[in-house]
Design a protein around this motif. Structure first.
Motif, PDB file in Angstrom:
ATOM      1  N   ASP A   6      -1.407  -6.470 -16.980  1.00 29.21           N
ATOM      2  CA  ASP A   6      -2.822  -6.441 -16.578  1.00 29.21           C
ATOM      3  C   ASP A   6      -2.961  -6.062 -15.109  1.00 29.21           C
ATOM      4  OD1 ASP A   6      -3.796  -7.155 -18.980  1.00 29.21           O
ATOM      5  OD2 ASP A   6      -4.142  -9.270 -18.499  1.00 29.21           O
ATOM      6  N   TRP A   7      -2.163  -6.721 -14.259  1.00 27.27           N
ATOM      7  CA  TRP A   7      -2.286  -6.486 -12.821  1.00 27.27           C
ATOM      8  C   TRP A   7      -1.902  -5.048 -12.491  1.00 27.27           C
ATOM      9  CZ3 TRP A   7      -4.883 -10.198 -10.600  1.00 27.27           C
ATOM     10  CH2 TRP A   7      -4.761 -11.515 -11.068  1.00 27.27           C
ATOM     11  N   ALA A   9      -1.844  -2.479 -14.614  1.00 32.17           N
ATOM     12  CA  ALA A   9      -2.773  -1.529 -15.247  1.00 32.17           C
ATOM     13  C   ALA A   9      -3.992  -1.299 -14.353  1.00 32.17           C
ATOM     14  CB  ALA A   9      -3.200  -2.042 -16.621  1.00 32.17           C
ATOM     15  N   ALA A  10      -4.449  -2.369 -13.689  1.00 32.21           N
ATOM     16  CA  ALA A  10      -5.601  -2.226 -12.788  1.00 32.21           C
ATOM     17  C   ALA A  10      -5.238  -1.315 -11.616  1.00 32.21           C
ATOM     18  CB  ALA A  10      -6.039  -3.601 -12.283  1.00 32.21           C
ATOM     19  N   ARG A  11      -4.018  -1.456 -11.126  1.00 30.51           N
ATOM     20  CA  ARG A  11      -3.553  -0.574 -10.034  1.00 30.51           C
ATOM     21  C   ARG A  11      -3.513   0.877 -10.496  1.00 30.51           C
ATOM     22  NH1 ARG A  11      -2.184  -2.647  -4.808  1.00 30.51           N
ATOM     23  NH2 ARG A  11      -1.610  -4.810  -5.092  1.00 30.51           N
ATOM     24  N   ALA A  13      -5.119   2.296 -12.936  1.00 30.85           N
ATOM     25  CA  ALA A  13      -6.473   2.816 -13.191  1.00 30.85           C
ATOM     26  C   ALA A  13      -7.116   3.239 -11.872  1.00 30.85           C
ATOM     27  CB  ALA A  13      -7.315   1.759 -13.888  1.00 30.85           C
ATOM     28  N   GLN A  14      -6.833   2.443 -10.816  1.00 26.81           N
ATOM     29  CA  GLN A  14      -7.420   2.753  -9.521  1.00 26.81           C
ATOM     30  C   GLN A  14      -6.839   4.050  -8.938  1.00 26.81           C
ATOM     31  OE1 GLN A  14      -9.899   1.342  -8.302  1.00 26.81           O
ATOM     32  NE2 GLN A  14      -9.953   2.208  -6.252  1.00 26.81           N
ATOM     33  N   ARG A 215     -18.409   3.900 -11.352  1.00 27.91           N
ATOM     34  CA  ARG A 215     -17.063   3.999 -10.790  1.00 27.91           C
ATOM     35  C   ARG A 215     -16.843   5.388 -10.184  1.00 27.91           C
ATOM     36  NH1 ARG A 215     -12.918   0.891 -14.432  1.00 27.91           N
ATOM     37  NH2 ARG A 215     -14.489  -0.632 -14.018  1.00 27.91           N
TER      38      ARG A 215
ATOM     39  N   GLU B  15     -12.095  -4.880  -9.575  1.00 23.58           N
ATOM     40  CA  GLU B  15     -13.075  -4.490 -10.595  1.00 23.58           C
ATOM     41  C   GLU B  15     -12.407  -3.857 -11.818  1.00 23.58           C
ATOM     42  OE1 GLU B  15     -13.471  -4.055  -7.352  1.00 23.58           O
ATOM     43  OE2 GLU B  15     -15.183  -5.388  -7.019  1.00 23.58           O
ATOM     44  N   GLN B  16     -11.193  -3.363 -11.637  1.00 20.29           N
ATOM     45  CA  GLN B  16     -10.487  -2.748 -12.767  1.00 20.29           C
ATOM     46  C   GLN B  16      -9.787  -3.790 -13.646  1.00 20.29           C
ATOM     47  OE1 GLN B  16     -10.397   0.495 -13.554  1.00 20.29           O
ATOM     48  NE2 GLN B  16     -10.719   1.678 -11.700  1.00 20.29           N
ATOM     49  N   LEU B  17      -9.710  -5.015 -13.158  1.00 20.56           N
ATOM     50  CA  LEU B  17      -9.013  -6.061 -13.927  1.00 20.56           C
ATOM     51  C   LEU B  17      -9.835  -6.481 -15.133  1.00 20.56           C
ATOM     52  CD1 LEU B  17      -7.796  -8.428 -11.062  1.00 20.56           C
ATOM     53  CD2 LEU B  17      -6.323  -7.103 -12.581  1.00 20.56           C
ATOM     54  N   PRO B  18      -9.160  -6.906 -16.221  1.00 17.97           N
ATOM     55  CA  PRO B  18      -9.913  -7.473 -17.342  1.00 17.97           C
ATOM     56  C   PRO B  18     -10.611  -8.768 -16.914  1.00 17.97           C
ATOM     57  CG  PRO B  18      -7.526  -7.571 -17.759  1.00 17.97           C
ATOM     58  CD  PRO B  18      -7.715  -6.823 -16.481  1.00 17.97           C
ATOM     59  N   ASP B  20     -10.722 -11.863 -17.864  1.00 20.33           N
ATOM     60  CA  ASP B  20     -10.029 -13.138 -17.683  1.00 20.33           C
ATOM     61  C   ASP B  20      -9.188 -13.140 -16.396  1.00 20.33           C
ATOM     62  OD1 ASP B  20      -8.634 -11.202 -19.081  1.00 20.33           O
ATOM     63  OD2 ASP B  20      -7.312 -12.621 -20.068  1.00 20.33           O
ATOM     64  N   ARG B  21      -8.659 -11.989 -16.018  1.00 18.56           N
ATOM     65  CA  ARG B  21      -7.892 -11.927 -14.761  1.00 18.56           C
ATOM     66  C   ARG B  21      -8.836 -12.047 -13.563  1.00 18.56           C
ATOM     67  NH1 ARG B  21      -3.510 -13.421 -16.689  1.00 18.56           N
ATOM     68  NH2 ARG B  21      -2.773 -12.113 -18.368  1.00 18.56           N
ATOM     69  N   GLU B  24      -9.510 -15.559 -13.119  1.00 14.96           N
ATOM     70  CA  GLU B  24      -8.373 -16.232 -12.499  1.00 14.96           C
ATOM     71  C   GLU B  24      -8.449 -16.132 -10.972  1.00 14.96           C
ATOM     72  OE1 GLU B  24      -4.118 -15.158 -13.469  1.00 14.96           O
ATOM     73  OE2 GLU B  24      -5.003 -15.123 -15.484  1.00 14.96           O
ATOM     74  N   VAL B  25      -8.718 -14.913 -10.491  1.00 11.62           N
ATOM     75  CA  VAL B  25      -8.790 -14.702  -9.041  1.00 11.62           C
ATOM     76  C   VAL B  25      -9.937 -15.524  -8.454  1.00 11.62           C
ATOM     77  CG1 VAL B  25      -9.173 -13.000  -7.222  1.00 11.62           C
ATOM     78  CG2 VAL B  25      -7.784 -12.387  -9.212  1.00 11.62           C
ATOM     79  N   SER B 103      -2.852 -13.669  -5.053  1.00 10.68           N
ATOM     80  CA  SER B 103      -2.857 -12.981  -6.343  1.00 10.68           C
ATOM     81  C   SER B 103      -2.103 -11.671  -6.183  1.00 10.68           C
ATOM     82  CB  SER B 103      -4.291 -12.708  -6.803  1.00 10.68           C
ATOM     83  OG  SER B 103      -4.794 -11.583  -6.125  1.00 10.68           O
TER      84      SER B 103
END
Lengths: 411, 124
Positions: A6-7, A9-11, A13-14, A215, B15-18, B20-21, B24-25, B103
């Motif tokens: 998850d962490w 994937a966010a990177r 995507a950015q 975005r 903002e790209q995180l799902p 639930d994450r 968490e933050v 995080s």
């Protein structure tokens, strides 16, 4: 999917829009850029959890993707012996990582490639969502309410179209850059609109399109911090989007603007919208997005319809109509004039628009509401009936049925 | 001593995180804010994205007003996203509090405050 995924994937995507943009220039191919970026992300998933996230994730991903892309090209070339592509490979291998100015033009070029005039507007939007934003095809299909197979075909077709009409890879002239920015901004604006006002569907809004449009608008505002038009566009979209919670009721029916519970508007998002609005104004930009943002800013400022400065909004709409003399803008102007001059005046003005907007359901809904206010209940009913025939969304149809039933009771 | 806990990261990744994450933050921040509120005065600031910023740069001639440039102070991979400021017993205690908001998407800098005025003050 593990937590780590998850962490990361966010990177990814950015980084994606910038990475895809640079890679498309290296490889002169959107498809190869996509494959190479995907492979670089796979490598990062294996490495980063061990070594830690690099300080410059974009540089890391670009280097890895270039290597992957070159390997793919070499394999491909051994089969096809396309020596002509060798030149590109060597250039890509030797080229340094792009500097911020080059990257800016790369991203703009990639978005502009997606906006190719050979593509229908919806296909431009779908392509940008796939290539730039990196959404999966089924996700995009859901956004457009079509089957994944259909969307897959549309995107494949769009890609082969753009491959047949290459966009030059040289640094654009200032005029070209301005033209590209204008085209790309319009595509982003329409992506948002497409999500914001759905028709003939079961839902009133398609949030995915709105979110992704914001975005992309953010991306432009980041890359071109001195451009007023992009700050204005982002401001406008943020203002609109901040109202989404109040736009439909618990049953999913649309709520008229004046009836919206303004406590449900997102204050934080409106503040950010206001920040970009002030910035655009400071830059001295004047244009349709800024005028629309100014209208939204006045609504955001006012606590209720009663405390809204309608004459100011009327002046903004008049300015907008001077720039964009379209029947729909005129209709919006008339809707405000109904506040400042009364429903009879508005109805008289609407007469002129009837030939242009007879097929536009909001024209008839608006007309019906004004007729109702003036007591012409029979005519109001006929106008609601007409709107009902013009492809309203399911929640809108529910609302129209209620209006019609209400008028029948009173007659 | 007063310390600032400065938050750096890549704007837009959160903002790209799902959902639930993201939660968490945010839970870490809520916990830290609750803890700090129990202890006394503190400041916590979340900045808007760097693209909202304008920068004042000194003019070439010293008698000219500063130049206002659209855009953030520097185009960096990671930017200054926000900060906390409060009094802590020592560096260890400040670090312990910083850990509450740690995080994978943020780098935290714990830095002593030389002087503060306003809502929190180093004077007395």
């Amino acid at each position: 999917m593990s937590a780590t995924c998850d962490w990361l994937a966010a990177r990814f995507a950015q980084q994606r829009p910038r990475a895809m943009a640079a890679l498309t220039r290296y490889f002169r191919s959107v498809d190869l850029a996509e494959e190479a970026f995907a492979e670089a992300c796979v490598k990062a998933l294996a490495h980063w959890p061990q070594t830690g996230t690099p300080r410059d994730p974009l540089a890391w991903l670009l280097t890895a993707a270039r290597r992957s892309g070159l390997d793919m090209l070499r394999k491909h070339q051994r089969q096809s012996r396309l020596l002509s592509e060798n030149q590109v490979i060597l250039e890509a291998e030797a080229a340094p990582l792009p500097d911020p100015d080059a990257l800016r033009d790369d991203v703009l070029r990639l978005l502009f490639i997606c906006c190719h005039p050979a593509l229908a507007r919806r296909d431009q939007i779908a392509l940008a969502l796939r290539v730039v934003a990196g959404l999966a095809v089924p996700e995009i299909a859901r956004g457009f309410l079509v089957k994944p197979k259909t969307m897959e075909r549309r995107i494949t077709r769009a890609k082969s179209r753009i491959a047949a009409h290459p966009v030059p890879f040289e640094t654009p002239s200032p005029q070209d850059r301005a033209r590209r920015l204008r085209e790309v901004s319009l595509m982003i604006y329409l992506m948002f609109t497409e999500g914001w006002s759905a028709s003939e569907t079961e839902t009133q809004m398609r949030p995915l399109l709105c979110q992704e449009a914001i975005r992309l608008a953010r991306l432009l505002a980041e890359l071109f911090p001195g451009m007023g038009e992009q700050a204005a566009l982002l401001s406008l979209l943020l203002f609109q989007h901040a109202r989404r919670g109040a736009r439909v009721d618990a049953q999913g029916r649309p709520v008229a603007f004046d009836d919206q519970d303004r406590h449900l508007w997102s204050r934080a998002e409106m503040e950010e919208a206001r920040a970009f609005f002030h910035k655009a104004r400071r830059i001295g930009h004047q244009g349709p997005y800024l005028i629309q943002a100014a209208i939204a800013a006045e609504h955001a400022r006012a606590a209720s319809p009663e405390t809204t400065d309608w004459p100011l909004i009327e002046a903004h709409y008049a300015a907008l109509y001077a720039l964009q003399p379209s029947p729909v803008v005129r209709l919006n102007l008339i809707a405000v004039q109904a506040k400042t001059r009364g429903p009879e005046a508005a109805l008289a003005e609407m007469q002129e628009l009837a030939p242009d907007l007879d097929g536009y359901r909001w024209f008839h809904t608006m007309r019906a509401a004004f007729l109702e206010q003036t007591g012409a209940l029979g005519a109001a009913r006929a106008a609601y009936d007409r709107a009902r025939q013009l492809g309203p969304t399911a929640p809108e149809r529910m609302l129209l049925d209620e209006k019609i039933a209400g008028l029948q009771k009173n007659n | 001593m007063m310390y600032a806990i400065n938050i750096y990261g890549e704007a837009g990744v959160f903002e790209q995180l799902p959902q639930d994450r993201q939660a968490e933050v945010l839970a870490g921040h809520t916990a830290l804010q609750t803890r700090l509120a129990e202890r006394g005065a503190f400041v916590s600031v979340k900045l808007m994205p760097p693209s909202t910023a304008v920068t004042l740069t000194p003019a070439p001639a010293s008698d000219q007003p500063p130049l206002v440039v659209d855009g953030p102070f520097a185009e960096t991979k990671e930017s200054f996203l926000g900060f906390y400021a409060a009094a802590f017993r020592d560096l260890d205690e400040a670090l312990e509090h910083a850990r509450m908001i740690s995080s994978p998407i943020a780098r935290l800098e714990v830095r002593p405050i030389a002087w503060a005025g306003g809502a929190i003050s180093t004077d007395g």
